[in-house]
Design an enzyme around this catalytic site. Sequence first.
Site, mmCIF file in Angstrom:
data_model
loop_
_atom_site.group_PDB
_atom_site.id
_atom_site.type_symbol
_atom_site.label_atom_id
_atom_site.label_comp_id
_atom_site.label_asym_id
_atom_site.label_seq_id
_atom_site.Cartn_x
_atom_site.Cartn_y
_atom_site.Cartn_z
ATOM 1 N N GLU A 1 0.813 -1.233 0.000
ATOM 2 C CA GLU A 1 0.000 0.000 0.000
ATOM 3 C C GLU A 1 0.843 1.278 0.000
ATOM 4 O O GLU A 1 0.696 2.166 0.838
ATOM 5 C CB GLU A 1 -0.951 -0.030 1.212
ATOM 6 C CG GLU A 1 -1.877 -1.227 1.175
ATOM 7 C CD GLU A 1 -2.802 -1.320 2.373
ATOM 8 O OE1 GLU A 1 -2.866 -0.370 3.168
ATOM 9 O OE2 GLU A 1 -3.473 -2.370 2.516
ATOM 10 N N GLU B 1 -6.141 -10.598 -1.357
ATOM 11 C CA GLU B 1 -6.898 -10.456 -0.098
ATOM 12 C C GLU B 1 -8.409 -10.497 -0.379
ATOM 13 O O GLU B 1 -9.186 -9.685 0.080
ATOM 14 C CB GLU B 1 -6.515 -9.150 0.617
ATOM 15 C CG GLU B 1 -5.029 -9.044 0.913
ATOM 16 C CD GLU B 1 -4.646 -7.808 1.695
ATOM 17 O OE1 GLU B 1 -5.543 -7.149 2.255
ATOM 18 O OE2 GLU B 1 -3.434 -7.490 1.760
HETATM 19 O O1 G3I Z 1 -4.897 -9.267 19.211
HETATM 20 C C1 G3I Z 1 -5.212 -7.954 19.738
HETATM 21 C C2 G3I Z 1 -6.124 -8.083 20.952
HETATM 22 O O2 G3I Z 1 -5.412 -8.739 22.000
HETATM 23 C C3 G3I Z 1 -6.566 -6.678 21.427
HETATM 24 O O3 G3I Z 1 -7.478 -6.805 22.488
HETATM 25 C C4 G3I Z 1 -7.228 -5.967 20.236
HETATM 26 C C5 G3I Z 1 -7.681 -4.572 20.602
HETATM 27 O O4 G3I Z 1 -6.552 -3.740 20.730
HETATM 28 O O5 G3I Z 1 -6.285 -5.862 19.142
HETATM 29 C C6 G3I Z 1 -5.923 -7.153 18.650
HETATM 30 O O6 G3I Z 1 -5.014 -7.001 17.584
HETATM 31 C C7 G3I Z 1 -5.637 -6.537 16.388
HETATM 32 C C8 G3I Z 1 -5.314 -7.566 15.276
HETATM 33 O O7 G3I Z 1 -5.832 -7.122 14.020
HETATM 34 C C9 G3I Z 1 -5.897 -8.938 15.570
HETATM 35 O O8 G3I Z 1 -7.274 -8.893 15.555
HETATM 36 C C10 G3I Z 1 -5.010 -5.199 16.022
HETATM 37 O O9 G3I Z 1 -5.388 -4.233 16.991
HETATM 38 C C11 G3I Z 1 -5.529 -4.777 14.655
HETATM 39 O O10 G3I Z 1 -4.850 -3.594 14.233
HETATM 40 C C12 G3I Z 1 -5.244 -5.868 13.622
HETATM 41 O O11 G3I Z 1 -5.849 -5.470 12.398
HETATM 42 C C13 G3I Z 1 -5.316 -6.130 11.216
HETATM 43 C C14 G3I Z 1 -4.984 -4.989 10.231
HETATM 44 O O12 G3I Z 1 -4.638 -5.537 8.949
HETATM 45 C C15 G3I Z 1 -3.781 -4.169 10.723
HETATM 46 O O13 G3I Z 1 -2.645 -5.016 10.797
HETATM 47 C C16 G3I Z 1 -6.405 -7.042 10.668
HETATM 48 O O14 G3I Z 1 -6.562 -8.186 11.501
HETATM 49 C C17 G3I Z 1 -6.021 -7.501 9.266
HETATM 50 O O15 G3I Z 1 -7.092 -8.239 8.653
HETATM 51 C C18 G3I Z 1 -5.724 -6.290 8.370
HETATM 52 O O16 G3I Z 1 -5.335 -6.761 7.132
HETATM 53 C C19 G3I Z 1 -5.024 -5.727 6.169
HETATM 54 C C20 G3I Z 1 -3.803 -6.172 5.369
HETATM 55 O O17 G3I Z 1 -2.722 -6.412 6.248
HETATM 56 C C21 G3I Z 1 -3.458 -5.140 4.302
HETATM 57 N N1 G3I Z 1 -4.625 -4.893 3.431
HETATM 58 C C22 G3I Z 1 -5.837 -4.488 4.154
HETATM 59 C C23 G3I Z 1 -6.209 -5.559 5.178
HETATM 60 C C24 G3I Z 1 -7.515 -5.233 5.879
HETATM 61 O O18 G3I Z 1 -7.393 -4.038 6.587
#
Ligand code: G3I
Length: 371
Positions: free
Chosen positions: A145, A261
Amino acid sequence: MAQSVAPSSERNLGDQEASLALRARRKGLIFGAAELHDFLIDNAEYQAAFLRDCDLLVPMNELKFYDLRPTSPDFDFTAADWMVSFASSNHLLLRGHTLVWGLAFPPWAKLVPPGRDAERLLVDHIWAVAGRYRGLVHSWDVVNEAIEPYDGRPDFLRKSYWLNALGEDYIELAFRTAAEADPHALLCYNDYQLERIGAYDNQRREGTLKLLDKLVSKGVPIHAVGIQSHLPPNRNWFAEKEFMSFLDSVHRMGLRTIISEFEVGEESLPLDIAERDALVAQIAEDFLTPVLTHPSLSMVVTWGLSDRYTYRITYSPRSDGFPPRPLPIDAAFQRKPLWWAMARALDNAPGRAPLLGPLVTNPPGSQNSPG
Ligand code: G3I
């Protein structure tokens, strides 16, 4: 042990005759899914569902900068190592996501001064991660991105920490470093909203082609482009003519393309499950059927596999509060209309040469393809 970068014919396919993985293999494609460590570990039922349909695993978050190094420069590879060994021991291909991204980037790293310190941070991070899994990764999303027209640059590059710290050449540096750290992996650029109608997507397609053309003309090691394809919850958004022309341009540069994705956002679709599932399946089939005819297309990866664990539950919940249904299998790991729509699109796709890494010379599923 270096992992084969072609789906292993050794995997017990059981009644997989109908599996998405096998349907993909028949056409020189690879089908897989992203998933989180926490949803796979100690979950034999889901692991079985995953292995039934997938030839490839993408650790959804475990290989991201934030998830490896959340609070300090120290790495915690525990979850990432488990995902890599789960893939390896089940003969799954592994797709790495992602080495360099402006998001999932911890506060401590944002304090690293621009210039030489930021360059050190980028190079050392890539060596530490891609070097650790050298020979085990089919393909890496090296940079994710990097395009954002709203940031106002004429080249449409996103003003991320990396761009601000190192200038536009951070992208070239990332790819060249990744190629040194793991010469076996295919190296990809990954981005979103390249498939839709509108000025914004036009600029995203233009910016991406500009970036790719610059990298390729400088001889930067890059092999494929990931097109995320988080499809919107409606119809007539698909800029089919512009998108197929985009794929042609990428292919002319000698690059392959990956649906990296895939899911169908359905938060604004009707609550009724039969109606919603049918619409989701139609949206998916309307997109995948033409796109999979393109000779550059090499892989389809869904962003999650089961509705039970979709990130959209927290990331973009439905206003009615009911569980989202963006993925091919439901919360009970049963096939949905979307699964069958994807199966039809794969079955109707023409064959093509598989996207193999340097490790393997045999096509996937062939008699003597490595285990
Ligand atoms: O595991 C913690 C949990 O312990 C905590 O209570 C909670 C609240 O703070 O956060 C949890 O972690 C989250 C994690 O996902 C697991 O669910 C992170 O905050 C959250 O930022 C993270 O989001 C991920 C996001 O990328 C940022 O990395 C999403 O799962 C993931 O599906 C998303 O994927 C992205 C691709 O990497 C790039 N393209 C877009 C796509 C969708 O946004």
